[in-house]
Scaffold this active site. Sequence first.
Site, mmCIF file in Angstrom:
data_model
loop_
_atom_site.group_PDB
_atom_site.id
_atom_site.type_symbol
_atom_site.label_atom_id
_atom_site.label_comp_id
_atom_site.label_asym_id
_atom_site.label_seq_id
_atom_site.Cartn_x
_atom_site.Cartn_y
_atom_site.Cartn_z
ATOM 1 C CB CYS A 135 -4.837 6.292 10.273
ATOM 2 S SG CYS A 135 -5.296 4.790 9.416
ATOM 3 N NE ARG B 84 -0.290 10.497 10.237
ATOM 4 C CZ ARG B 84 -0.707 9.520 9.429
ATOM 5 N NH1 ARG B 84 -1.958 9.124 9.461
ATOM 6 N NH2 ARG B 84 0.114 8.945 8.584
ATOM 7 C CE LYS C 3 -1.794 1.841 3.986
ATOM 8 N NZ LYS C 3 -1.726 3.273 4.241
ATOM 9 C CG ASN C 4 2.101 2.871 3.568
ATOM 10 O OD1 ASN C 4 0.964 3.265 3.258
ATOM 11 N ND2 ASN C 4 2.434 2.579 4.814
ATOM 12 N NE ARG D 48 -7.248 4.569 4.615
ATOM 13 C CZ ARG D 48 -6.358 5.037 5.479
ATOM 14 N NH1 ARG D 48 -6.650 5.166 6.740
ATOM 15 N NH2 ARG D 48 -5.163 5.412 5.072
ATOM 16 C CG ASP E 154 2.469 1.398 9.534
ATOM 17 O OD1 ASP E 154 2.130 2.292 10.321
ATOM 18 O OD2 ASP E 154 2.811 1.618 8.355
HETATM 19 C C1 EPZ Z 1 3.851 6.932 6.746
HETATM 20 O O1 EPZ Z 1 3.094 7.987 7.321
HETATM 21 C C2 EPZ Z 1 2.878 5.812 6.473
HETATM 22 N N1 EPZ Z 1 1.862 6.295 5.559
HETATM 23 C C3 EPZ Z 1 2.241 5.374 7.769
HETATM 24 O O2 EPZ Z 1 1.453 4.252 7.435
HETATM 25 C C4 EPZ Z 1 3.333 4.931 8.747
HETATM 26 O O3 EPZ Z 1 2.743 4.654 9.990
HETATM 27 C C5 EPZ Z 1 4.359 6.050 8.920
HETATM 28 O O4 EPZ Z 1 4.855 6.469 7.622
HETATM 29 C C6 EPZ Z 1 5.565 5.637 9.757
HETATM 30 O O5 EPZ Z 1 6.194 4.534 9.201
HETATM 31 C C7 EPZ Z 1 2.114 6.264 4.256
HETATM 32 O O6 EPZ Z 1 3.163 5.822 3.798
HETATM 33 C C8 EPZ Z 1 1.040 6.758 3.365
HETATM 34 P P1 EPZ Z 1 6.004 10.032 8.986
HETATM 35 P P2 EPZ Z 1 3.724 9.448 7.410
HETATM 36 O O7 EPZ Z 1 6.034 11.318 8.253
HETATM 37 O O8 EPZ Z 1 4.553 9.670 6.198
HETATM 38 C C9 EPZ Z 1 6.157 13.340 12.414
HETATM 39 C C10 EPZ Z 1 -0.315 2.716 7.803
HETATM 40 O O9 EPZ Z 1 -0.983 2.163 8.699
HETATM 41 N N2 EPZ Z 1 6.163 14.349 11.327
HETATM 42 O O10 EPZ Z 1 7.160 9.092 8.810
HETATM 43 O O11 EPZ Z 1 2.607 10.379 7.707
HETATM 44 C C11 EPZ Z 1 4.844 12.585 12.499
HETATM 45 O O12 EPZ Z 1 3.872 13.317 13.215
HETATM 46 C C12 EPZ Z 1 0.233 4.044 8.058
HETATM 47 O O13 EPZ Z 1 -0.112 2.216 6.678
HETATM 48 C C13 EPZ Z 1 6.364 15.677 11.636
HETATM 49 O O14 EPZ Z 1 6.504 16.066 12.805
HETATM 50 O O15 EPZ Z 1 4.647 9.270 8.677
HETATM 51 C C14 EPZ Z 1 5.285 11.304 13.170
HETATM 52 O O16 EPZ Z 1 5.372 11.513 14.555
HETATM 53 C C15 EPZ Z 1 -0.498 4.968 8.891
HETATM 54 N N3 EPZ Z 1 6.392 16.601 10.603
HETATM 55 C C16 EPZ Z 1 6.694 11.084 12.614
HETATM 56 O O17 EPZ Z 1 7.115 12.342 12.107
HETATM 57 C C17 EPZ Z 1 6.268 16.219 9.310
HETATM 58 O O18 EPZ Z 1 6.316 17.098 8.421
HETATM 59 C C18 EPZ Z 1 6.809 10.071 11.497
HETATM 60 O O19 EPZ Z 1 5.800 10.339 10.525
HETATM 61 C C19 EPZ Z 1 6.071 14.874 9.005
HETATM 62 C C20 EPZ Z 1 6.028 13.946 10.037
#
Ligand code: EPZ
Length: 427
Positions: free
Chosen positions: A117, A122, A22-23, A397, A305
């Site tokens: 989600c 986020r 998916k991702n 999803r 995840d």
């Molecule tokens: C990706 O989300 C995945 N989604 C998520 O998959 C997954 O849980 C996550 O990465 C972590 O592996 C997709 O790939 C579509 P991050 P993402 O940016 O990109 C903080 C699933 O179940 N952050 O790596 O949104 C954030 O709040 C899911 O398939 C900032 O502070 O995750 C978090 O604490 C849900 N500022 C951390 O970084 C930013 O600009 C990591 O988030 C961006 C992120």
Amino acid sequence: MEKFIIKGGRRLEGEVVISGAKNAAVAIIPAVILSDEPCVLENVPNISDVSISLRILFEMGADVKYIGKNTVRIDATGIKEPIVPYEMARHMRASYYFLGSLLGKYKCARVALPGGCYLGDRPIDQHLKAFTALGAACAIDRGMVDAQAEMLLGSQIYFDIVSVGATINAMLASVKASGLTIIENAAKEPHIVDLANFLNSMGADIMGAGTDVIKVRGVKKLKGTTYAIIPDQIEAGTYMVAAAATKGNVLIKNVIPKHLESITNKLEKIGVNVEEFDDSVRVSVDGPLVKTSIKTMPHPGFPTDMQPQISTLLTLAEGTSIITEDIFDNRFRYVDELRRMGADIKVDGHVAIIEGVGQLMGAPVTAPDLRAGAALVIAGLAAHGVTEIDDIYHIERGYEDIEEKLRALGADIVKKNIPGAAVRKAL
Ligand code: EPZ
């Protein structure tokens, strides 16, 4: 509204084939916009996040055709307006990848702030930091993110935190910029490498994906390609845990065992047997399940995840397990639901303390998000009695044909349409 109804207590046995990731798919589909020719994507998972991504492309003017159950041909050269409205973006976090790809191609993008989600706050500050470093002016205006640039210039981008989404968006926006972009403190997840491989197969010049420094040398044109998406590491991990929770014996096919290492390692500590082959793993249990401690981390650490699913398994293990969720603030929303099934879990901020209870009891529960929903399916499969899971659209999803795949492994799971449920929810 649809529900899963699971009669638990059956061992899962047999073989299951894992779908495309998916991702990776939700990053690669918007990336097709960057190509100057049509592309064919193979091993595309048939899940609602993918349908939404394809719908967004179609609404913008792309030609999108399924040429097989999991193969899509996309010609995005006819896109008229680089805009993704709220009605489309609100369903899915990954809609923010349209920002990077539209900006990279057209030097301008207007995309509604994403949904997806609810896992706590986020923010997208790191995404905007990357676009700004490349020369774009970014603003948030009435729920829409606007990014515009006269030209995009290669730059040094240092991320303050490791972010999957920001790393992907930085790659998308810089692939056609002039000169060299260096992305530091980059995320290293398998889907980041998959996106880089996809872009490189179109003629991009990206090196270092999978390490914490990615170098992108901008190119002027990207050609069409045919590309197969990698198998889904989290779907595979979910079936591994489901096999373990039912004390089953399952061969999980079409996987990259290297991507599963952190999951395999923890399962072995819990007392689960995992045998690795070239592109499959066999999971079985022939002894007691025991406690362990887990801390979620960016790849190659244990994936957030998989946290709800493995925590569910630990409710069935002997002893006290400690789970530390280090990525998201609000990823224990399944705990209240598991308690309804007899689990003994205390949550204190980012830490959950699980006292193994050995056996769960079926109950009516509600899926609060995608992976939490998958965890409840696992709980239902292992429990005594009947579990009814509401809000399964979250699960759909990210899991292709989940009830068919589980049924083929011997599970008693059916999807039922409950006409009153929508009314009940609205009251
Ligand atoms: C990706 O989300 C995945 N989604 C998520 O998959 C997954 O849980 C996550 O990465 C972590 O592996 C997709 O790939 C579509 P991050 P993402 O940016 O990109 C903080 C699933 O179940 N952050 O790596 O949104 C954030 O709040 C899911 O398939 C900032 O502070 O995750 C978090 O604490 C849900 N500022 C951390 O970084 C930013 O600009 C990591 O988030 C961006 C992120």
